[in-house]
Design an enzyme around this catalytic site. Sequence first.
Site, PDB file in Angstrom:
ATOM      1  N   LYS A  33      52.776  33.734  40.160  1.00  0.00           N
ATOM      2  CA  LYS A  33      51.624  32.869  39.618  1.00  0.00           C
ATOM      3  C   LYS A  33      50.764  34.239  38.793  1.00  0.00           C
ATOM      4  O   LYS A  33      51.522  35.026  38.775  1.00  0.00           O
ATOM      5  CB  LYS A  33      51.183  32.333  40.278  1.00  0.00           C
ATOM      6  CG  LYS A  33      50.304  33.436  41.215  1.00  0.00           C
ATOM      7  CD  LYS A  33      49.771  32.475  42.319  1.00  0.00           C
ATOM      8  CE  LYS A  33      49.004  33.318  43.460  1.00  0.00           C
ATOM      9  NZ  LYS A  33      48.245  32.489  44.528  1.00  0.00           N
ATOM     10  N   ARG A 129      38.938  25.712  51.663  1.00  0.00           N
ATOM     11  CA  ARG A 129      39.342  25.832  49.747  1.00  0.00           C
ATOM     12  C   ARG A 129      39.652  24.869  49.737  1.00  0.00           C
ATOM     13  O   ARG A 129      39.560  24.246  49.155  1.00  0.00           O
ATOM     14  CB  ARG A 129      39.667  27.267  49.707  1.00  0.00           C
ATOM     15  CG  ARG A 129      39.696  27.901  48.361  1.00  0.00           C
ATOM     16  CD  ARG A 129      39.877  28.574  47.944  1.00  0.00           C
ATOM     17  NE  ARG A 129      41.600  28.964  48.264  1.00  0.00           N
ATOM     18  CZ  ARG A 129      43.327  29.778  47.722  1.00  0.00           C
ATOM     19  NH1 ARG A 129      41.891  30.679  46.886  1.00  0.00           N
ATOM     20  NH2 ARG A 129      44.169  29.199  48.544  1.00  0.00           N
ATOM     21  N   TYR A 250      29.696  56.990  26.832  1.00  0.00           N
ATOM     22  CA  TYR A 250      28.749  55.571  27.017  1.00  0.00           C
ATOM     23  C   TYR A 250      27.625  56.446  28.518  1.00  0.00           C
ATOM     24  O   TYR A 250      27.899  56.192  29.199  1.00  0.00           O
ATOM     25  CB  TYR A 250      29.139  54.482  27.336  1.00  0.00           C
ATOM     26  CG  TYR A 250      29.583  54.195  26.168  1.00  0.00           C
ATOM     27  CD1 TYR A 250      29.030  53.897  24.633  1.00  0.00           C
ATOM     28  CD2 TYR A 250      31.276  53.900  25.542  1.00  0.00           C
ATOM     29  CE1 TYR A 250      29.790  53.319  23.577  1.00  0.00           C
ATOM     30  CE2 TYR A 250      32.065  53.193  24.905  1.00  0.00           C
ATOM     31  CZ  TYR A 250      30.948  52.808  23.525  1.00  0.00           C
ATOM     32  OH  TYR A 250      31.755  52.474  22.464  1.00  0.00           O
ATOM     33  N   MET A 298      36.733  50.757  25.891  1.00  0.00           N
ATOM     34  CA  MET A 298      37.221  49.601  25.913  1.00  0.00           C
ATOM     35  C   MET A 298      38.939  49.950  25.460  1.00  0.00           C
ATOM     36  O   MET A 298      39.549  49.610  26.298  1.00  0.00           O
ATOM     37  CB  MET A 298      36.933  48.864  24.798  1.00  0.00           C
ATOM     38  CG  MET A 298      37.473  48.220  24.212  1.00  0.00           C
ATOM     39  SD  MET A 298      37.441  46.786  22.822  1.00  0.00           S
ATOM     40  CE  MET A 298      35.474  46.193  23.161  1.00  0.00           C
TER      41      MET A 298
HETATM   42  C1  LIG Z   1      48.952  33.344  46.120  1.00  0.00           C
HETATM   43  C2  LIG Z   1      49.135  32.479  47.176  1.00  0.00           C
HETATM   44  C3  LIG Z   1      50.446  32.953  47.880  1.00  0.00           C
HETATM   45  C4  LIG Z   1      50.598  34.833  47.994  1.00  0.00           C
HETATM   46  O1  LIG Z   1      49.422  35.341  48.875  1.00  0.00           O
HETATM   47  P1  LIG Z   1      49.902  36.498  48.313  1.00  0.00           P
HETATM   48  O2  LIG Z   1      48.696  37.382  49.029  1.00  0.00           O
HETATM   49  O3  LIG Z   1      49.810  37.504  46.879  1.00  0.00           O
HETATM   50  O4  LIG Z   1      51.074  37.313  49.243  1.00  0.00           O
HETATM   51  C5  LIG Z   1      50.791  32.567  48.857  1.00  0.00           C
HETATM   52  N1  LIG Z   1      49.871  30.683  49.229  1.00  0.00           N
HETATM   53  C6  LIG Z   1      49.388  30.527  48.241  1.00  0.00           C
HETATM   54  C7  LIG Z   1      49.065  29.312  48.657  1.00  0.00           C
HETATM   55  C8  LIG Z   1      49.359  31.237  47.075  1.00  0.00           C
HETATM   56  O5  LIG Z   1      48.243  30.487  46.821  1.00  0.00           O
END
Ligand SMILES: *Cc1c(COP(=O)(O)O)cnc(C)c1O
Length: 353
Positions: A33, A129, A250, A298
């Site tokens: 992702k 969550r 800065y 930047m």
């Molecule tokens: C992003 C995600 C993972 C991967 O988590 P890591 O801590 O990066 O290994 C696994 N399961 C779910 C449901 C996630 O959203």
Amino acid sequence: MRPARALIDLAALRHNYRLARRLHGGRALAVVKANAYGHGAVRCAQALAQEADGFAVAFLEEALELRAAGLQHPILLLEGVFSMAELGEVMRHGLWIVVHHEAQIEMLERAAPTAAVNVWLKINSGMNRAGFLPAAATHAWERLRATGKVADITLMTHFARADEPQVITTAEQVARFDAATARLPGARSLANSGGILGWPAARRDWARPGILLYGADPMPEQHHGLEPVMTLESAVMAVREIAAGEPLGYGGRFVAERPTRVGLVAMGYADGYPRAVPDGTPVAIDEEPARIIGRVSMDMLTVDLTGLPDAGIGSRVELWGRRVPVNRVAQAAGTIAYELLCNVKRVRLSYSD
Ligand SMILES: *Cc1c(COP(=O)(O)O)cnc(C)c1O
């Protein structure tokens, strides 16, 4: 051409995937992702195509990008679908979906009966969550079965604190998940990176490694043998001397205590390097340890070359990679490696096999 780039070591990515899969046992969905945590989802998925059991992404568009690149593997949508229309796409493209909420079951109930979809039923075992409460797990499972549109149901949960080996929360989540699902058939998936590395009781049928694939160990003090995949690098493009008492950059945050040789580096927060880092944050210059001085701006940042007489214009600067762990920069910036890696932008991504 501006020398800022992110070098992506695909052999290291494969090494990390193999390590995770071997340690966990069973099968592993490589989590790609957020553009593979900033590493380039298509290239990373292609590099793992021979050995990955499948991939996981957050949502439909991320999966379609992989399908468009020709990847035929199982691809799981970790957030599931947002609409009936998306469910149609899921079925058309043979994607797998997480179901974490009632409304997603209702979509399956209302969907026209077509190809059956593989569902990962998410149980909220304590993170609070997403997911069904333990007491609702069986009912959700039965409703999914009754739709007649579901093929396999995998049972999953997600950990809130798997990267903290000293707290009991993860063991409690495992126990709650097991109790809630004891009478339900199907494969199990519990472990993200922290779970794979730190919690043997969480190793089941499917692992979901994310951050560890990219070599940023969620428990860096434990040395699991991961290899960093990304090297964020650039070069010194100008050098100047400032006298004791003179400010730099800065806000004049850094003030030289002695005559200081300053290197100007082509890298800034618009490239994803965090502005929040303090003076003294580590970098490597021509492989030697050095430090940032002055605020990150930047497009540029400044480093102390005083102790590196051989360094000058053209010297290579590693912002993170093998010499400077991304975890150290994240700590200096008050954040986590995940955020730094996902934020990398504007720089070229260069791949090596
Ligand atoms: C992003 C995600 C993972 C991967 O988590 P890591 O801590 O990066 O290994 C696994 N399961 C779910 C449901 C996630 O959203």
